[in-house]
Motif scaffolding. Sequence first.
Motif, PDB file in Angstrom:
ATOM      1  N   THR A   1      45.959  21.752  34.528  1.00 24.17           N
ATOM      2  CA  THR A   1      45.069  22.709  35.200  1.00 24.17           C
ATOM      3  C   THR A   1      45.861  23.661  36.086  1.00 24.17           C
ATOM      4  N   ARG A   2      45.456  24.912  36.088  1.00 23.16           N
ATOM      5  CA  ARG A   2      46.053  25.897  36.983  1.00 23.16           C
ATOM      6  C   ARG A   2      45.239  25.898  38.277  1.00 23.16           C
ATOM      7  N   TYR A   3      45.684  25.128  39.238  1.00 25.70           N
ATOM      8  CA  TYR A   3      44.973  24.948  40.513  1.00 25.70           C
ATOM      9  C   TYR A   3      45.547  25.903  41.546  1.00 25.70           C
ATOM     10  N   SER A   4      44.712  26.310  42.512  1.00 22.60           N
ATOM     11  CA  SER A   4      45.151  27.292  43.496  1.00 22.60           C
ATOM     12  C   SER A   4      44.492  27.020  44.830  1.00 22.60           C
ATOM     13  N   VAL A   5      44.829  27.834  45.823  1.00 25.27           N
ATOM     14  CA  VAL A   5      44.238  27.678  47.143  1.00 25.27           C
ATOM     15  C   VAL A   5      42.725  27.870  47.094  1.00 25.27           C
ATOM     16  N   GLY A   6      42.256  28.757  46.222  1.00 23.35           N
ATOM     17  CA  GLY A   6      40.819  28.939  46.080  1.00 23.35           C
ATOM     18  C   GLY A   6      40.140  27.684  45.570  1.00 23.35           C
ATOM     19  N   GLY A   7      40.772  27.007  44.606  1.00 23.09           N
ATOM     20  CA  GLY A   7      40.223  25.751  44.103  1.00 23.09           C
ATOM     21  C   GLY A   7      40.207  24.681  45.173  1.00 23.09           C
ATOM     22  N   TRP A   8      41.266  24.644  45.985  1.00 26.04           N
ATOM     23  CA  TRP A   8      41.322  23.647  47.053  1.00 26.04           C
ATOM     24  C   TRP A   8      40.222  23.891  48.082  1.00 26.04           C
ATOM     25  N   LEU A   9      39.981  25.145  48.427  1.00 23.40           N
ATOM     26  CA  LEU A   9      38.914  25.448  49.379  1.00 23.40           C
ATOM     27  C   LEU A   9      37.559  25.014  48.831  1.00 23.40           C
ATOM     28  N   ARG A  10      37.354  25.225  47.535  1.00 23.59           N
ATOM     29  CA  ARG A  10      36.085  24.802  46.935  1.00 23.59           C
ATOM     30  C   ARG A  10      35.945  23.287  46.954  1.00 23.59           C
ATOM     31  N   ASP A  11      37.057  22.579  46.813  1.00 22.66           N
ATOM     32  CA  ASP A  11      37.014  21.113  46.806  1.00 22.66           C
ATOM     33  C   ASP A  11      36.933  20.535  48.216  1.00 22.66           C
ATOM     34  N   VAL A  12      37.628  21.163  49.153  1.00 24.38           N
ATOM     35  CA  VAL A  12      37.700  20.578  50.494  1.00 24.38           C
ATOM     36  C   VAL A  12      36.407  20.788  51.274  1.00 24.38           C
TER      37      VAL A  12
ATOM     38  N   LEU B   1      53.282  20.324  28.206  1.00 21.59           N
ATOM     39  CA  LEU B   1      52.411  21.263  28.891  1.00 21.59           C
ATOM     40  C   LEU B   1      53.046  22.647  28.927  1.00 21.59           C
ATOM     41  N   ALA B   2      52.209  23.663  29.081  1.00 25.21           N
ATOM     42  CA  ALA B   2      52.714  25.034  29.173  1.00 25.21           C
ATOM     43  C   ALA B   2      53.631  25.172  30.381  1.00 25.21           C
ATOM     44  N   THR B   3      54.754  25.832  30.197  1.00 26.72           N
ATOM     45  CA  THR B   3      55.733  25.950  31.285  1.00 26.72           C
ATOM     46  C   THR B   3      55.195  26.763  32.460  1.00 26.72           C
ATOM     47  N   GLY B   4      54.163  27.562  32.239  1.00 30.93           N
ATOM     48  CA  GLY B   4      53.624  28.381  33.305  1.00 30.93           C
ATOM     49  C   GLY B   4      52.674  27.666  34.235  1.00 30.93           C
ATOM     50  N   LEU B   5      52.334  26.415  33.939  1.00 28.49           N
ATOM     51  CA  LEU B   5      51.420  25.676  34.794  1.00 28.49           C
ATOM     52  C   LEU B   5      52.107  25.322  36.126  1.00 28.49           C
ATOM     53  N   PRO B   6      51.359  25.347  37.229  1.00 32.40           N
ATOM     54  CA  PRO B   6      51.975  25.057  38.537  1.00 32.40           C
ATOM     55  C   PRO B   6      52.675  23.712  38.590  1.00 32.40           C
ATOM     56  N   VAL B   7      52.118  22.700  37.938  1.00 33.80           N
ATOM     57  CA  VAL B   7      52.709  21.368  38.017  1.00 33.80           C
ATOM     58  C   VAL B   7      54.115  21.342  37.430  1.00 33.80           C
ATOM     59  N   MET B   8      54.404  22.244  36.500  1.00 35.93           N
ATOM     60  CA  MET B   8      55.718  22.261  35.871  1.00 35.93           C
ATOM     61  C   MET B   8      56.795  22.828  36.796  1.00 35.93           C
ATOM     62  N   ASN B   9      56.356  23.312  37.950  1.00 40.22           N
ATOM     63  CA  ASN B   9      57.322  23.824  38.931  1.00 40.22           C
ATOM     64  C   ASN B   9      57.605  22.805  40.019  1.00 40.22           C
ATOM     65  N   ALA B  10      57.085  21.586  39.861  1.00 42.34           N
ATOM     66  CA  ALA B  10      57.346  20.538  40.842  1.00 42.34           C
ATOM     67  C   ALA B  10      58.843  20.252  40.917  1.00 42.34           C
ATOM     68  N   ILE B  11      59.295  19.857  42.101  1.00 46.92           N
ATOM     69  CA  ILE B  11      60.709  19.575  42.304  1.00 46.92           C
ATOM     70  C   ILE B  11      61.234  18.623  41.236  1.00 46.92           C
ATOM     71  N   SER B  12      62.336  18.990  40.621  1.00 50.63           N
ATOM     72  CA  SER B  12      63.091  18.244  39.607  1.00 50.63           C
ATOM     73  C   SER B  12      62.589  18.446  38.181  1.00 50.63           C
ATOM     74  N   LEU B  13      61.315  18.791  37.976  1.00 51.48           N
ATOM     75  CA  LEU B  13      60.807  18.903  36.608  1.00 51.48           C
ATOM     76  C   LEU B  13      61.550  19.953  35.770  1.00 51.48           C
ATOM     77  N   PRO B  14      61.797  21.170  36.292  1.00 49.80           N
ATOM     78  CA  PRO B  14      62.535  22.134  35.467  1.00 49.80           C
ATOM     79  C   PRO B  14      63.914  21.628  35.069  1.00 49.80           C
ATOM     80  N   HIS B  15      64.579  20.893  35.966  1.00 50.14           N
ATOM     81  CA  HIS B  15      65.923  20.390  35.661  1.00 50.14           C
ATOM     82  C   HIS B  15      65.860  19.246  34.649  1.00 50.14           C
ATOM     83  N   TYR B  16      64.851  18.392  34.778  1.00 48.84           N
ATOM     84  CA  TYR B  16      64.691  17.339  33.783  1.00 48.84           C
ATOM     85  C   TYR B  16      64.353  17.924  32.416  1.00 48.84           C
TER      86      TYR B  16
END
Length: 320
Positions: free
Chosen positions: A70-81, A234-249
């Motif tokens: 999922t492409r989650y964002s600050v707007g999604g977090w506000l809706r959830d919180v 998963l698609a490389t453009g998803l936010p989760v794929m930018n988590a620390i270490s994932l691009p290097h792995y």
Amino acid sequence: MTKRAVLIAGPTASGKSGFAMALAKQLGGVIVNADSMQVYDGLRILTARPSEEDEQALPHRLYGHVSSDTRYSVGGWLRDVSPTLQDIWDNKQLPILVGGTGLYFKALTEGIAETPHISEAEHAAFVADHADIDIQDLQERLARLDPVSANKIERNDRQRTLRALMVLEQTGQSLSDWQRSAEQQALLPLAQTVHRVLMPADRSWLYARIEKRFLAMLDDGGEAEALNLLRKNLATGLPVMNAISLPHYATHVNDPETIDRAGVVEKSVRDTRRYAKRQMTWFRNQMKDWPRLDPMEWVNDSDKMLKDLQQIAQELEKQA
């Protein structure tokens, strides 16, 4: 209960989660996630989410509730919180929001506009951290993550490319998505909260903790966690794929000759340190009025954390 809350912000590895748990035990609070990477499932270890034991011991909300595709964002977090906070208040409990995503706190207490504000100091720090990366590599990365913005930026325009990438990293939302968003009002004005930023006086202390924690993550199953997520393709453009270490792995798996396991560890620790530096820059520039706590003092003075907890409790009592 009056609509009050405690907000605890701070850079990665600064001790936020432990402090929030101590506060929740003392005040009977509910811990609510305010970290853009800890919302995702499948990355409990590498994003330093609370352990299953911690979540069973005390109520935690909005951790691991978003699918990694999922492409989650600050707007999604506000809706959830928003309903999460109301549910906590309805049960006459105290929400304790904790995390390292400064924009989440800013959006919660001030609302969000169509485009995020990035100070000159923050932009300069980001530019310095990426000075050794070729412009073509930066533009290719932006094209994967935010093709709409990439198409609007002229070739070799390093400054605009870096700004678009910085928006993605700090907010979890692309610049093009920001520009399509409508303004949202503040859900929880800062005056209704007791708020703190954890800011260690010595950056080297934090950097040492970052390296130690990352190595512990690998021992606890972090590497297997990364590889399991990569197997989902998963698609490389998803936010989760930018988590620390994932691009290097990902590079290590696809081309082991390019980077070995030791290189993955070295670059992951480096990236985490750079991320912590950018977080601290954000807190200094965007959260100037938030009182500071130095977690280094808790190590040297066993009673200091208790005093800080008591101070927060007293401020809550005054607001009641």
